[in-house]
Design a protein around this motif. Structure first.
Motif, PDB file in Angstrom:
ATOM      1  N   LEU B 191      30.655 -18.749  24.737  1.00 26.47           N
ATOM      2  CA  LEU B 191      30.749 -19.413  23.433  1.00 26.47           C
ATOM      3  C   LEU B 191      31.873 -18.852  22.565  1.00 26.47           C
ATOM      4  O   LEU B 191      32.631 -19.600  21.960  1.00 26.47           O
ATOM      5  CB  LEU B 191      29.430 -19.230  22.667  1.00 26.47           C
ATOM      6  N   ILE B 197      33.502 -26.551  22.325  1.00 24.27           N
ATOM      7  CA  ILE B 197      32.058 -26.272  22.333  1.00 24.27           C
ATOM      8  C   ILE B 197      31.323 -27.558  22.002  1.00 24.27           C
ATOM      9  O   ILE B 197      31.714 -28.294  21.092  1.00 24.27           O
ATOM     10  CB  ILE B 197      31.695 -25.187  21.289  1.00 24.27           C
ATOM     11  N   SER B 199      27.454 -28.607  20.918  1.00 26.09           N
ATOM     12  CA  SER B 199      26.189 -28.001  20.497  1.00 26.09           C
ATOM     13  C   SER B 199      25.154 -29.067  20.186  1.00 26.09           C
ATOM     14  O   SER B 199      25.491 -30.139  19.678  1.00 26.09           O
ATOM     15  CB  SER B 199      26.389 -27.167  19.231  1.00 26.09           C
ATOM     16  N   GLY B 225      26.432 -24.821  22.973  1.00 21.18           N
ATOM     17  CA  GLY B 225      25.816 -24.101  21.867  1.00 21.18           C
ATOM     18  C   GLY B 225      24.603 -24.841  21.355  1.00 21.18           C
ATOM     19  O   GLY B 225      24.229 -25.894  21.877  1.00 21.18           O
ATOM     20  N   MET B 240      22.456 -19.082  22.901  1.00 22.36           N
ATOM     21  CA  MET B 240      23.252 -20.281  22.592  1.00 22.36           C
ATOM     22  C   MET B 240      23.387 -20.528  21.092  1.00 22.36           C
ATOM     23  O   MET B 240      24.083 -21.449  20.673  1.00 22.36           O
ATOM     24  CB  MET B 240      22.612 -21.512  23.254  1.00 22.36           C
ATOM     25  N   VAL B 242      24.490 -20.796  17.449  1.00 25.43           N
ATOM     26  CA  VAL B 242      25.693 -20.697  16.624  1.00 25.43           C
ATOM     27  C   VAL B 242      25.253 -20.690  15.164  1.00 25.43           C
ATOM     28  O   VAL B 242      24.447 -21.527  14.757  1.00 25.43           O
ATOM     29  CB  VAL B 242      26.631 -21.898  16.880  1.00 25.43           C
ATOM     30  N   LYS B 247      25.986 -16.718  16.853  1.00 26.65           N
ATOM     31  CA  LYS B 247      27.387 -16.435  17.153  1.00 26.65           C
ATOM     32  C   LYS B 247      28.296 -17.183  16.184  1.00 26.65           C
ATOM     33  O   LYS B 247      28.018 -18.292  15.770  1.00 26.65           O
ATOM     34  CB  LYS B 247      27.698 -16.858  18.587  1.00 26.65           C
ATOM     35  N   TYR B 254      34.862 -28.658  18.153  1.00 25.03           N
ATOM     36  CA  TYR B 254      33.427 -28.379  18.084  1.00 25.03           C
ATOM     37  C   TYR B 254      32.702 -29.704  17.926  1.00 25.03           C
ATOM     38  O   TYR B 254      32.949 -30.446  16.977  1.00 25.03           O
ATOM     39  CB  TYR B 254      33.115 -27.468  16.890  1.00 25.03           C
TER      40      TYR B 254
END
Lengths: 250, 311
Positions: B191, B197, B199, B225, B240, B242, B247, B254
């Motif tokens: 990640l 990414i 999510s 994510g 996972m 965020v 993270k 994204y």
């Protein structure tokens, strides 16, 4: 065994904070204040340990102005047995708080100190490990599971790659992650009962601890604002924009 | 000035956030040395020696430093670090674990998660989940800091030729021991270093539905994510997450699917270059930060997105 927990007074997590126009800090006037959510998890874990018969007494500590009594009473209503307020008007930073907590640890000799992994105002994530270092204690940060054994605790920690399990010798400092437990709500009878519980008040001078700040905040500014973009109508349009306008996919 | 960067590594190689910490050290300016503490970590030591801008690598190779136990690593870093003007490490769960312990042992403050260097003693850092940026000045003789992984461009992993020195200090106060890891096997990029990414949030409804996102992730070479809501609901594992407490990421692209955009999630991804939001709720706050928003049922839109990518 005694457990020491913390209840930091912070701006409630639902409040959209506003930076002061003179850039000296964040507007705290008439803003709802609460117990740091990670500390709430710490308090809940300590109360559950008491309910399970693993500990005898849960002591809650807060450091700050006399207004922090409110957060101590909240913790007492959640099941902590007594409170300690270290009262000061000074701006408190993690190293100073860790030293004050160490002075309380020396007085009370708890088997466990459970704190939030970070406070949601400063986002420092320092106080737990700092206290552990000063007190010469073991530490387990970011706990998502805690099992207290005989002279040790086994802790599952949330780490970047997944989970790690370690065993620490008691006394230990534990810091809580989100999934350790789900804190309860205080019942009205418990809120009434909390009013009669004992709260001792000390000053940093009483504890002979130097809490002079080491870090000076020169200014506080709002972050750069991100402008909202466009609403696309279809998935085709989205893929087209990503390929040909933003050029982030091929 | 002499700066010590404590490397994050897996004994064989150094991890990308270490390069970011070295980049922050370069902005401060001065002689940069890297400490690699681990067990059978010569590979990581050699990798650190190849990093551009590093003048010396200290390798502390001992079983006591396996698994980066905070008590052991902190004692070592404090013993070595007292001769430096700055000690830096990335803001990772490992750095956040041992570094405050180092600061307390050295009786100095820590400056967490710096996002900018103003001068050798003045730094910027996000507070209140990134809703404010504080500029802070340290009066301590040693500046102990963690470095935000998305705030600096990492230095080149190659091109350096640092001297390697082995350190014989062994620290093991015997306070803690490692039992086991449950580390997710990654078939995708990590990640924190991924360029793209995708999510999922509470709108995914369950863990099985994340397969929809996996298929897209495979086509884009993206990392996966999740929002805190999805992790708390047990859809996917914690690694996972965020957000403010998970993270912090800043990829080129994204894609937020079924994520409403709570403050604490935005705190973890709003520095991404391009943000896409797919959500059926037109009032979801995620649309206020998205470059491209699509108001749609994700269970229709994501398979369609997926099939268009295959074309």
């Amino acid at each position: 065994m005694k457990v020491l927990v913390t209840a930091k007074r912070v701006v409630d997590f639902n409040v959209n904070i506003r930076v002061l126009s003179d850039n000296t800090g964040v507007d705290l006037n008439n803003v709802k204040m609460s117990v740091n959510p990670f500390d709430e998890i710490a308090i809940e874990e300590a109360v559950r340990l008491k309910e399970a018969g693993k500990v005898e007494e849960v002591i809650v500590v807060s450091v700050g102005t006399s207004a922090c009594q409110e957060q101590i009473r909240t913790a007492l209503a959640l099941g902590a047995d007594r409170g300690i307020l270290v009262e000061t008007e000074e701006e408190m930073q993690p190293l100073g708080i860790a030293r004050l907590l160490n002075a309380i640890v020396e007085k009370e000799s708890p088997g466990l100190v459970i704190l939030g992994k970070q406070a949601i105002d400063g986002d420092n994530s320092q106080t737990g490990p700092m206290l552990a270092a000063i007190a010469g204690m073991s530490q387990a940060t970011f706990a998502s599971q805690l099992e207290v054994g005989d002279g040790t605790a086994t802790v599952t920690r949330e780490v970047d790659g997944g989970l790690e399990t370690i065993t620490v010798k008691l006394p230990a400092v534990i810091t809580t992650d989100l999934r350790l437990n789900e804190p309860r709500y205080a019942s009205l009878p418990n809120i009434m009962k909390a009013r009669r519980k004992q709260v001792d008040i000390y000053t940093p001078e009483d504890l002979a601890v130097d809490v002079a700040p080491r870090i000076k905040t020169l200014k506080v500014e709002p972050p750069p604002v991100r402008q909202a973009g466009v609403i696309v109508e279809t998935v085709e349009e989205l893929v087209d924009k990503l390929k040909n306008e933003a050029k982030v996919i091929t | 000035m002499s700066i010590l960067v404590v490397a994050e590594h897996d004994n064989n190689a150094i991890k990308a956030p270490t390069l970011v910490a070295v980049a922050a050290a370069e902005e401060i300016g001065g002689n940069i040395e890297v400490l690699v503490a681990g067990s059978n970590c010569n590979g990581a030591g050699e990798a650190a020696a190849a990093v551009k801008g590093v003048s010396k690598v200290l390798v502390a190779d001992n079983e006591a430093f396996d698994h980066q136990l905070a008590e052991n690593i902190a004692d070592l870093v404090a013993a070595i670090g007292k001769d430096y003007s700055h000690i830096l490490t990335p803001t990772t769960t490992s750095g956040k674990n041992f570094m405050p312990r180092v600061a307390a042992l050295l009786d100095v403050a820590q400056i967490s998660d710096i996002s900018g260097v103003v001068s050798e003693d003045t730094f910027e850092r996000p507070i209140y989940a990134g809703n404010a940026i504080a500029t802070v000045q340290s009066s301590d003789p040693i500046k102990v800091m963690t470095v935000r992984g998305t705030a600096f461009d990492g230095v080149a992993a190659e091109g350096g030729n640092a001297e390697m020195v082995s350190v014989d200090i062994v620290c093991d106060p015997g306070l803690s021991s490692w039992d086991k890891d449950e580390i997710a096997k990654l078939e995708r990029p990590e990640l924190t270093s991924a360029n793209i990414i995708i999510s999922g949030g509470r709108g995914m409804q369950n863990g099985e539905n994340f397969a929809l996102l996996e298929s897209v992730a495979d086509k884009l070479g993206a990392a996966m994510g999740a929002s805190r809501a999805a992790v708390d609901a047990g859809f996917v594992p914690n690694d996972m997450q965020v957000g403010q407490t998970g993270k912090i990421v800043a990829p080129d692209l994204y894609i937020a699917v079924g994520i409403s955009g709570a403050i604490q999630h935005l705190a973890g991804m709003k520095d991404s270059r391009v943000i896409v939001a797919i959500n059926k709720d037109v009032d979801a706050p995620i649309f206020q930060v998205a470059d491209y928003g699509l108001v749609a049922d994700l269970f229709k839109a994501v398979p369609e997105f997926d099939s268009l990518l295959s074309e």
